[in-house]
Motif scaffolding. Structure first.
Motif, PDB file in Angstrom:
ATOM      1  N   ASN A 128       1.147  -1.320  -0.122  1.00  0.00           N
ATOM      2  CA  ASN A 128      -0.377  -0.499   0.181  1.00  0.00           C
ATOM      3  C   ASN A 128       0.752   0.904   0.159  1.00  0.00           C
ATOM      4  OD1 ASN A 128      -2.672  -1.460   0.284  1.00  0.00           O
ATOM      5  ND2 ASN A 128      -2.904  -1.247   2.046  1.00  0.00           N
ATOM      6  N   GLU A 129       2.294   1.412   0.796  1.00  0.00           N
ATOM      7  CA  GLU A 129       2.653   2.620   0.661  1.00  0.00           C
ATOM      8  C   GLU A 129       4.045   2.413  -0.100  1.00  0.00           C
ATOM      9  OE1 GLU A 129       3.055   5.155   3.121  1.00  0.00           O
ATOM     10  OE2 GLU A 129       1.052   4.175   3.684  1.00  0.00           O
ATOM     11  N   ASP A 130       4.132   1.393  -1.285  1.00  0.00           N
ATOM     12  CA  ASP A 130       4.624   1.936  -2.450  1.00  0.00           C
ATOM     13  C   ASP A 130       3.323   2.021  -2.885  1.00  0.00           C
ATOM     14  OD1 ASP A 130       7.019   0.128  -0.919  1.00  0.00           O
ATOM     15  OD2 ASP A 130       6.473  -1.572  -1.911  1.00  0.00           O
ATOM     16  N   ALA A 131       2.493   2.211  -2.778  1.00  0.00           N
ATOM     17  CA  ALA A 131       1.496   2.565  -4.583  1.00  0.00           C
ATOM     18  C   ALA A 131       2.047   4.215  -4.127  1.00  0.00           C
ATOM     19  CB  ALA A 131      -0.223   2.147  -4.352  1.00  0.00           C
ATOM     20  N   LYS A 132       2.176   4.654  -3.595  1.00  0.00           N
ATOM     21  CA  LYS A 132       2.715   6.035  -3.701  1.00  0.00           C
ATOM     22  C   LYS A 132       3.528   6.125  -4.347  1.00  0.00           C
ATOM     23  CE  LYS A 132       0.386   6.148   1.424  1.00  0.00           C
ATOM     24  NZ  LYS A 132       0.594   6.210   2.418  1.00  0.00           N
ATOM     25  N   ILE A 133       4.795   5.804  -4.355  1.00  0.00           N
ATOM     26  CA  ILE A 133       5.782   5.955  -4.866  1.00  0.00           C
ATOM     27  C   ILE A 133       6.168   6.699  -6.616  1.00  0.00           C
ATOM     28  CG2 ILE A 133       8.443   5.522  -5.505  1.00  0.00           C
ATOM     29  CD1 ILE A 133       7.807   3.171  -3.708  1.00  0.00           C
ATOM     30  N   HIS A 134       5.120   6.079  -7.499  1.00  0.00           N
ATOM     31  CA  HIS A 134       4.749   6.121  -8.913  1.00  0.00           C
ATOM     32  C   HIS A 134       4.702   7.647  -8.973  1.00  0.00           C
ATOM     33  CE1 HIS A 134       0.690   6.340 -10.727  1.00  0.00           C
ATOM     34  NE2 HIS A 134       0.737   5.231  -9.301  1.00  0.00           N
ATOM     35  N   VAL A 135       3.362   7.964  -8.243  1.00  0.00           N
ATOM     36  CA  VAL A 135       2.660   9.210  -7.647  1.00  0.00           C
ATOM     37  C   VAL A 135       3.343  10.598  -7.962  1.00  0.00           C
ATOM     38  CG1 VAL A 135       0.810  10.575  -7.200  1.00  0.00           C
ATOM     39  CG2 VAL A 135       0.749   7.978  -7.457  1.00  0.00           C
ATOM     40  N   ALA A 136       5.149  10.406  -6.533  1.00  0.00           N
ATOM     41  CA  ALA A 136       6.090  11.225  -6.413  1.00  0.00           C
ATOM     42  C   ALA A 136       6.769  11.240  -7.089  1.00  0.00           C
ATOM     43  CB  ALA A 136       6.534  10.559  -5.110  1.00  0.00           C
ATOM     44  N   VAL A 162       7.825  10.505  -0.977  1.00  0.00           N
ATOM     45  CA  VAL A 162       7.236   9.634  -0.785  1.00  0.00           C
ATOM     46  C   VAL A 162       6.011   9.598   0.771  1.00  0.00           C
ATOM     47  CG1 VAL A 162       8.676   8.647  -2.818  1.00  0.00           C
ATOM     48  CG2 VAL A 162       9.302   8.776  -0.179  1.00  0.00           C
ATOM     49  N   GLY A 163       7.230  10.425   1.094  1.00  0.00           N
ATOM     50  CA  GLY A 163       5.747   9.935   2.893  1.00  0.00           C
ATOM     51  C   GLY A 163       6.921   9.209   4.280  1.00  0.00           C
ATOM     52  N   PRO A 164       6.163   9.403   4.723  1.00  0.00           N
ATOM     53  CA  PRO A 164       7.341   8.183   6.178  1.00  0.00           C
ATOM     54  C   PRO A 164       7.522   6.800   5.790  1.00  0.00           C
ATOM     55  CG  PRO A 164       5.228   9.513   7.189  1.00  0.00           C
ATOM     56  CD  PRO A 164       5.564   9.630   5.864  1.00  0.00           C
ATOM     57  N   GLU A 165       8.346   6.221   5.542  1.00  0.00           N
ATOM     58  CA  GLU A 165       8.259   4.843   5.694  1.00  0.00           C
ATOM     59  C   GLU A 165       7.456   3.997   6.209  1.00  0.00           C
ATOM     60  OE1 GLU A 165       9.939   4.162   3.236  1.00  0.00           O
ATOM     61  OE2 GLU A 165      11.646   5.575   2.743  1.00  0.00           O
ATOM     62  N   PHE A 166       7.526   2.251   5.926  1.00  0.00           N
ATOM     63  CA  PHE A 166       6.626   1.476   6.250  1.00  0.00           C
ATOM     64  C   PHE A 166       7.593   0.950   8.088  1.00  0.00           C
ATOM     65  CE2 PHE A 166       6.073  -2.831   7.777  1.00  0.00           C
ATOM     66  CZ  PHE A 166       4.203  -2.869   7.101  1.00  0.00           C
ATOM     67  N   VAL A 167       8.609   1.511   7.911  1.00  0.00           N
ATOM     68  CA  VAL A 167      10.129   1.225   8.959  1.00  0.00           C
ATOM     69  C   VAL A 167      10.390   2.496   9.400  1.00  0.00           C
ATOM     70  CG1 VAL A 167      11.350   0.200   9.954  1.00  0.00           C
ATOM     71  CG2 VAL A 167      10.118  -1.329   8.629  1.00  0.00           C
ATOM     72  N   THR A 168      10.178   2.854  10.098  1.00  0.00           N
ATOM     73  CA  THR A 168      10.980   4.624  10.414  1.00  0.00           C
ATOM     74  C   THR A 168      11.333   4.665   9.825  1.00  0.00           C
ATOM     75  OG1 THR A 168       8.724   4.539  12.173  1.00  0.00           O
ATOM     76  CG2 THR A 168      11.219   6.459  11.772  1.00  0.00           C
ATOM     77  N   GLY A 169      11.756   5.294   9.045  1.00  0.00           N
ATOM     78  CA  GLY A 169      13.494   6.083   8.709  1.00  0.00           C
ATOM     79  C   GLY A 169      13.868   5.395   8.018  1.00  0.00           C
ATOM     80  N   ALA A 212      11.677   5.020  -5.272  1.00  0.00           N
ATOM     81  CA  ALA A 212      11.789   6.345  -6.481  1.00  0.00           C
ATOM     82  C   ALA A 212      13.197   6.575  -6.157  1.00  0.00           C
ATOM     83  CB  ALA A 212      10.992   7.115  -4.771  1.00  0.00           C
ATOM     84  N   GLN A 213      14.093   6.333  -5.991  1.00  0.00           N
ATOM     85  CA  GLN A 213      15.557   6.941  -6.197  1.00  0.00           C
ATOM     86  C   GLN A 213      15.947   6.445  -7.367  1.00  0.00           C
ATOM     87  OE1 GLN A 213      17.741   6.840  -2.729  1.00  0.00           O
ATOM     88  NE2 GLN A 213      17.779   8.353  -2.642  1.00  0.00           N
ATOM     89  N   LYS A 214      15.544   4.997  -7.508  1.00  0.00           N
ATOM     90  CA  LYS A 214      15.827   4.119  -8.495  1.00  0.00           C
ATOM     91  C   LYS A 214      15.160   4.349  -9.605  1.00  0.00           C
ATOM     92  CE  LYS A 214      17.897   0.062  -9.878  1.00  0.00           C
ATOM     93  NZ  LYS A 214      17.303  -0.426 -11.432  1.00  0.00           N
ATOM     94  N   MET A 215      13.544   4.577  -8.870  1.00  0.00           N
ATOM     95  CA  MET A 215      12.862   4.484 -10.295  1.00  0.00           C
ATOM     96  C   MET A 215      13.498   6.077 -11.223  1.00  0.00           C
ATOM     97  SD  MET A 215       8.874   3.820  -8.729  1.00  0.00           S
ATOM     98  CE  MET A 215       8.212   4.657 -10.158  1.00  0.00           C
ATOM     99  N   VAL A 216      13.694   6.969 -10.292  1.00  0.00           N
ATOM    100  CA  VAL A 216      14.228   8.594 -11.243  1.00  0.00           C
ATOM    101  C   VAL A 216      15.663   7.826 -11.580  1.00  0.00           C
ATOM    102  CG1 VAL A 216      15.581  10.698 -11.107  1.00  0.00           C
ATOM    103  CG2 VAL A 216      13.357   9.575  -9.956  1.00  0.00           C
ATOM    104  N   LEU A 217      16.514   7.321 -11.200  1.00  0.00           N
ATOM    105  CA  LEU A 217      17.952   7.044 -12.284  1.00  0.00           C
ATOM    106  C   LEU A 217      17.397   6.570 -13.662  1.00  0.00           C
ATOM    107  CD1 LEU A 217      20.340   5.623  -9.010  1.00  0.00           C
ATOM    108  CD2 LEU A 217      20.576   8.215 -10.314  1.00  0.00           C
ATOM    109  N   ASN A 218      16.861   5.398 -13.231  1.00  0.00           N
ATOM    110  CA  ASN A 218      16.521   4.879 -14.698  1.00  0.00           C
ATOM    111  C   ASN A 218      15.982   5.665 -15.082  1.00  0.00           C
ATOM    112  OD1 ASN A 218      17.028   1.847 -13.243  1.00  0.00           O
ATOM    113  ND2 ASN A 218      15.074   1.709 -12.865  1.00  0.00           N
TER     114      ASN A 218
END
Length: 270
Positions: free
Chosen positions: A27-35, A179-186, A195-201
């Motif tokens: 559910n959290e990962d679904a937010k990445i492509h929007v960011a 992308v907001g807070p991580e599922f495991v804090t920090g 997100a960084q990997k997506m941008v680099l790609n």
């Protein structure tokens, strides 16, 4: 507090079932492509400038610490085999040097002069572009490198997952995938790292396409480093020419790349 360090939206992770853990991570990962999508104009600006600069002999340097540094090295290391580009056109550097790829080097990311010192070993010049990668946006190794790169007339950019960061203040082009807070804090190896990997790609794929390293949708300059890639290249030649597999493979191994085979056949036909 930085968004990447803020408390997870989920609590009592240790009491969740495996299915709940996986579902919530997804559910959290679904937010990445929007960011990442929100940053396409900035990514486009960087790629457009990179195409011209690399055509004029410039290089692209990624610079980061920890996960961010490793992601830059991963992206850079895949460019020569995938696109047939010479080694050294895209370079990844990590705080603490190559040994930090596998094991963290204590305090390396806190050395504000370390990044620029590493860049100077490559005799960087005004044709080169420096992209600092830091999920937090506050890594001294990266900030110092960008500051010195600016002072020496290099183009600078950054990839971060927090707004209004010190790294963004030093970058000509600031890519901020929030992308907001991580599922495991920090734990920024999760959403921030993805997100960084997506941008680099996006950066290097678009760059290589605009540099002419793709024909149609095929990697015609890929290096033939294993059996799988020889088979892939042979199939590309078959698709383009109608040749049988064995002849396509023979020509591929003779000329060394799909592009070379196609150019040779075209030359002989004219």
């Amino acid at each position: 507090m930085k968004i990447t360090e803020s408390t997870s939206l989920y609590d009592n992770l240790d009491q969740m079932s495996v299915n709940e853990i996986l579902t919530n991570i997804n559910n959290e990962d679904a937010k990445i492509h929007v960011a990442v999508k929100s940053q396409i104009p900035k990514i486009e600006q960087l790629v457009t400038m990179l195409v011209d600069r690399i055509k004029r002999g410039g290089r692209l340097f990624y610079l980061g610490a920890g996960t961010s540094g490793r992601l830059g090295i991963l992206d850079a290391s895949e460019i020569p085999p995938t696109y047939g580009m010479p080694h050294g056109v895209v370079v990844g550097l990590i705080a603490g040097g190559d040994k930090a790829i596998r094991k963290a080097v204590e305090a390396a990311e806190d050395n504000i002069h370390g990044g620029w010192n590493d860049l100077k070993k490559f005799n960087v010049n005004q044709k080169d572009t420096i992209v600092g990668i830091a999920a937090s946006g506050g890594t001294p190794y990266v900030i110092g490198a960008l500051k010195d790169a600016n002072a020496n007339g290099l183009l600078t950019a950054c990839i971060t997952c927090n707004p209004d960061t010190d790294i963004a203040k030093e970058a000509d082009i600031a890519i901020e995938a929030i992308v907001g807070p991580e599922f495991v804090t920090g734990s920024t190896r999760m959403k921030a790292g993805t997100a960084q990997k997506m941008v680099l790609n996006m950066i290097t794929t678009a760059l290589m396409i605009k540099l002419g390293r793709i024909k149609g949708n095929k990697m015609v300059d890929m290096q033939l480093t294993n059996k799988k890639l020889v088979e892939r290249g042979s199939k590309m030649i078959m698709d383009e020419t109608g040749l049988e597999y064995e002849e396509a493979k023979r020509l591929l191994l003779l000329h060394g790349s799909v592009r070379a085979v196609l150019d040779n056949l075209k030359s002989n036909a004219s």
